[in-house]
Design a protein around this motif. Structure first.
Motif, PDB file in Angstrom:
ATOM      1  N   ASN A  86      32.912  53.657  27.279  1.00 53.11           N
ATOM      2  CA  ASN A  86      34.076  53.754  26.436  1.00 53.11           C
ATOM      3  C   ASN A  86      35.036  54.683  26.785  1.00 53.11           C
ATOM      4  N   THR A  87      35.412  54.480  28.054  1.00 54.94           N
ATOM      5  CA  THR A  87      36.393  55.490  28.708  1.00 54.94           C
ATOM      6  C   THR A  87      37.768  55.051  28.587  1.00 54.94           C
ATOM      7  N   PHE A  88      38.079  53.637  28.757  1.00 47.58           N
ATOM      8  CA  PHE A  88      39.359  53.122  29.112  1.00 47.58           C
ATOM      9  C   PHE A  88      39.787  52.390  27.810  1.00 47.58           C
ATOM     10  N   ASP A  89      41.309  52.496  27.520  1.00 47.88           N
ATOM     11  CA  ASP A  89      41.847  51.831  26.506  1.00 47.88           C
ATOM     12  C   ASP A  89      42.294  50.547  26.853  1.00 47.88           C
ATOM     13  N   SER A  90      42.350  50.150  27.909  1.00 47.16           N
ATOM     14  CA  SER A  90      43.022  48.841  28.591  1.00 47.16           C
ATOM     15  C   SER A  90      42.642  48.911  29.948  1.00 47.16           C
ATOM     16  N   ALA A  91      42.425  47.486  30.743  1.00 48.91           N
ATOM     17  CA  ALA A  91      42.123  47.445  32.165  1.00 48.91           C
ATOM     18  C   ALA A  91      42.948  46.188  32.598  1.00 48.91           C
ATOM     19  N   LEU A  92      43.293  46.313  34.004  1.00 46.04           N
ATOM     20  CA  LEU A  92      43.749  45.337  34.570  1.00 46.04           C
ATOM     21  C   LEU A  92      42.668  45.028  35.792  1.00 46.04           C
ATOM     22  N   SER A  93      42.467  43.478  36.030  1.00 43.80           N
ATOM     23  CA  SER A  93      42.016  42.958  37.286  1.00 43.80           C
ATOM     24  C   SER A  93      42.617  41.829  37.743  1.00 43.80           C
ATOM     25  N   SER A  94      43.464  41.959  38.774  1.00 40.11           N
ATOM     26  CA  SER A  94      44.172  40.928  39.506  1.00 40.11           C
ATOM     27  C   SER A  94      43.567  40.462  40.782  1.00 40.11           C
ATOM     28  N   GLU A  95      43.565  39.234  40.885  1.00 41.34           N
ATOM     29  CA  GLU A  95      42.911  38.428  42.216  1.00 41.34           C
ATOM     30  C   GLU A  95      41.582  39.175  42.657  1.00 41.34           C
ATOM     31  N   VAL A  96      40.452  39.514  41.771  1.00 41.70           N
ATOM     32  CA  VAL A  96      39.302  40.244  41.955  1.00 41.70           C
ATOM     33  C   VAL A  96      38.108  39.228  41.828  1.00 41.70           C
ATOM     34  N   PHE A  97      38.203  38.498  40.667  1.00 40.11           N
ATOM     35  CA  PHE A  97      36.953  37.859  40.237  1.00 40.11           C
ATOM     36  C   PHE A  97      36.589  36.715  41.342  1.00 40.11           C
ATOM     37  N   GLU A  98      37.396  36.159  41.924  1.00 40.94           N
ATOM     38  CA  GLU A  98      36.916  35.175  43.098  1.00 40.94           C
ATOM     39  C   GLU A  98      35.923  35.998  44.165  1.00 40.94           C
ATOM     40  N   HIS A  99      36.158  37.396  44.146  1.00 39.15           N
ATOM     41  CA  HIS A  99      35.510  37.956  45.225  1.00 39.15           C
ATOM     42  C   HIS A  99      34.104  38.704  44.836  1.00 39.15           C
ATOM     43  N   VAL A 100      33.834  38.483  43.313  1.00 41.06           N
ATOM     44  CA  VAL A 100      32.714  39.052  42.906  1.00 41.06           C
ATOM     45  C   VAL A 100      31.436  38.061  42.827  1.00 41.06           C
ATOM     46  N   PHE A 101      30.475  38.165  43.388  1.00 43.49           N
ATOM     47  CA  PHE A 101      29.388  37.142  43.466  1.00 43.49           C
ATOM     48  C   PHE A 101      28.774  37.334  42.056  1.00 43.49           C
ATOM     49  N   ASN A 102      28.417  38.489  41.442  1.00 47.25           N
ATOM     50  CA  ASN A 102      27.782  38.666  40.331  1.00 47.25           C
ATOM     51  C   ASN A 102      28.593  38.994  39.211  1.00 47.25           C
ATOM     52  N   LEU A 103      29.635  38.056  38.992  1.00 42.38           N
ATOM     53  CA  LEU A 103      30.515  38.277  37.876  1.00 42.38           C
ATOM     54  C   LEU A 103      30.160  38.624  36.517  1.00 42.38           C
ATOM     55  N   GLU A 104      28.986  37.960  36.087  1.00 43.17           N
ATOM     56  CA  GLU A 104      28.645  38.389  34.664  1.00 43.17           C
ATOM     57  C   GLU A 104      28.058  39.964  34.779  1.00 43.17           C
ATOM     58  N   ASP A 105      27.516  40.128  35.548  1.00 43.62           N
ATOM     59  CA  ASP A 105      27.137  41.824  35.689  1.00 43.62           C
ATOM     60  C   ASP A 105      28.273  42.575  35.731  1.00 43.62           C
ATOM     61  N   ILE A 106      29.228  42.365  36.441  1.00 47.42           N
ATOM     62  CA  ILE A 106      30.373  43.136  36.364  1.00 47.42           C
ATOM     63  C   ILE A 106      31.190  42.969  35.057  1.00 47.42           C
ATOM     64  N   LEU A 107      30.961  41.818  34.526  1.00 52.00           N
ATOM     65  CA  LEU A 107      31.808  41.638  32.999  1.00 52.00           C
ATOM     66  C   LEU A 107      31.238  42.710  32.030  1.00 52.00           C
ATOM     67  N   LYS A 108      29.912  42.821  32.229  1.00 52.87           N
ATOM     68  CA  LYS A 108      28.806  43.825  31.373  1.00 52.87           C
ATOM     69  C   LYS A 108      29.518  45.116  31.678  1.00 52.87           C
ATOM     70  N   GLU A 109      29.801  45.520  32.967  1.00 51.98           N
ATOM     71  CA  GLU A 109      30.425  46.844  33.380  1.00 51.98           C
ATOM     72  C   GLU A 109      31.678  47.169  32.823  1.00 51.98           C
ATOM     73  N   LEU A 110      32.619  46.129  33.058  1.00 52.90           N
ATOM     74  CA  LEU A 110      33.779  46.233  32.520  1.00 52.90           C
ATOM     75  C   LEU A 110      33.994  46.354  30.918  1.00 52.90           C
ATOM     76  N   HIS A 111      33.034  45.877  30.133  1.00 54.11           N
ATOM     77  CA  HIS A 111      32.782  45.918  28.714  1.00 54.11           C
ATOM     78  C   HIS A 111      32.565  47.294  28.265  1.00 54.11           C
ATOM     79  N   ARG A 112      31.378  47.691  29.229  1.00 51.15           N
ATOM     80  CA  ARG A 112      31.005  49.067  28.951  1.00 51.15           C
ATOM     81  C   ARG A 112      31.904  50.203  28.936  1.00 51.15           C
ATOM     82  N   VAL A 113      32.733  50.154  29.938  1.00 54.06           N
ATOM     83  CA  VAL A 113      33.731  51.194  30.358  1.00 54.06           C
ATOM     84  C   VAL A 113      34.816  51.076  29.343  1.00 54.06           C
TER      85      VAL A 113
END
Length: 233
Positions: A86-113
């Motif tokens: 619960n650190t950030f009010d907002s986030a940007l991720s541009s041209e990154v998701f195609e490079h993330v093999f474990n995307l669901e795990d990273i979505l959980k991490e982005l949700h967490r922060v």
């Protein structure tokens, strides 16, 4: 200020894809506020568009994308973002998701922060060549991304696209001639390199721009997904 490499003219071989990206990111930048995360920030090319209290860039070591002279604030291991909940009010991720093999795990991490109600803006390609190899894993449709976000605790606020069928055709034409002819054969040949560049990069960019403005905007084929989501409270 956004560099000319990311806000290009018709003399740039990536004109259509980057023109569309910069336009959409600028359009939705007003949704970002407070303390903002740039996930996969690289050189932070769009920093100038965001009027936020704090801008934190996170990235990881990628052999296909060296980070020389990039101002990365936090490095992560590809699995866990070393930032408190619960650190950030907002986030940007541009041209990154195609490079993330474990995307669901990273979505959980982005949700967490992100804080509850926090907003995230994402762009990722639908039509584009392999790049930053070997770390290029996926191309997503709107339907797949919407499912993944909703499954991992987000509400999708906006589903948008950059580019259209005409722009895709012209962008891929330029890409072919630039990658396979100009860079490999003609770049080092005086005068011929300028002639080739003009007729096979600049002219298709101008022609595509004109035709895109005149012809119907069919968007079943497009260049980038542009999605705005909110973390569920």
């Amino acid at each position: 200020m956004v560099s000319s490499d990311f806000k290009p003219s018709v003399f740039h071989p990536y004109y259509f894809i980057r023109k569309g990206l910069v336009s959409k990111i600028q359009e939705y930048s007003g949704a970002m506020k407070g303390k903002m995360l740039d996930f996969g920030c690289g050189s932070k090319p769009y920093r100038a568009f965001f009027n936020v209290q704090e801008y934190v860039g996170v990235d990881f070591v990628n052999p296909g994308h060296p980070h020389d002279n990039e101002q990365i604030d936090v490095m992560y291991d590809g699995k866990t973002i070393p930032i408190a909940d619960n650190t950030f009010d907002s986030a940007l991720s541009s041209e990154v998701f195609e490079h993330v093999f474990n995307l669901e795990d990273i979505l959980k991490e982005l949700h967490r922060v992100l804080k509850p109600g926090g907003t995230m803006l994402i762009t990722c390609p639908f039509v584009w060549k392999e790049h930053e190899v070997p770390n290029d894993y996926a191309r997503y449709t709107h339907f797949a991304l919407k499912h993944l976000f909703e499954k991992n605790g987000f509400t999708v606020k906006t589903l948008d696209k950059s580019g259209n069928f005409v722009e895709v055709l012209h962008q891929l034409t330029v890409l072919y001639f630039y990658d396979h002819w100009y860079m490999k054969l003609f770049k080092k040949i005086p005068l011929i390199n300028y002639i080739f560049f003009f007729f096979f990069i600049v002219v298709p960019n101008i022609g595509g721009t004109i035709l895109s403005s005149l012809l119907p905007k069919h968007r079943q084929m497009y260049l980038n997904n542009v999605i705005l989501v909110e973390k569920n409270a």
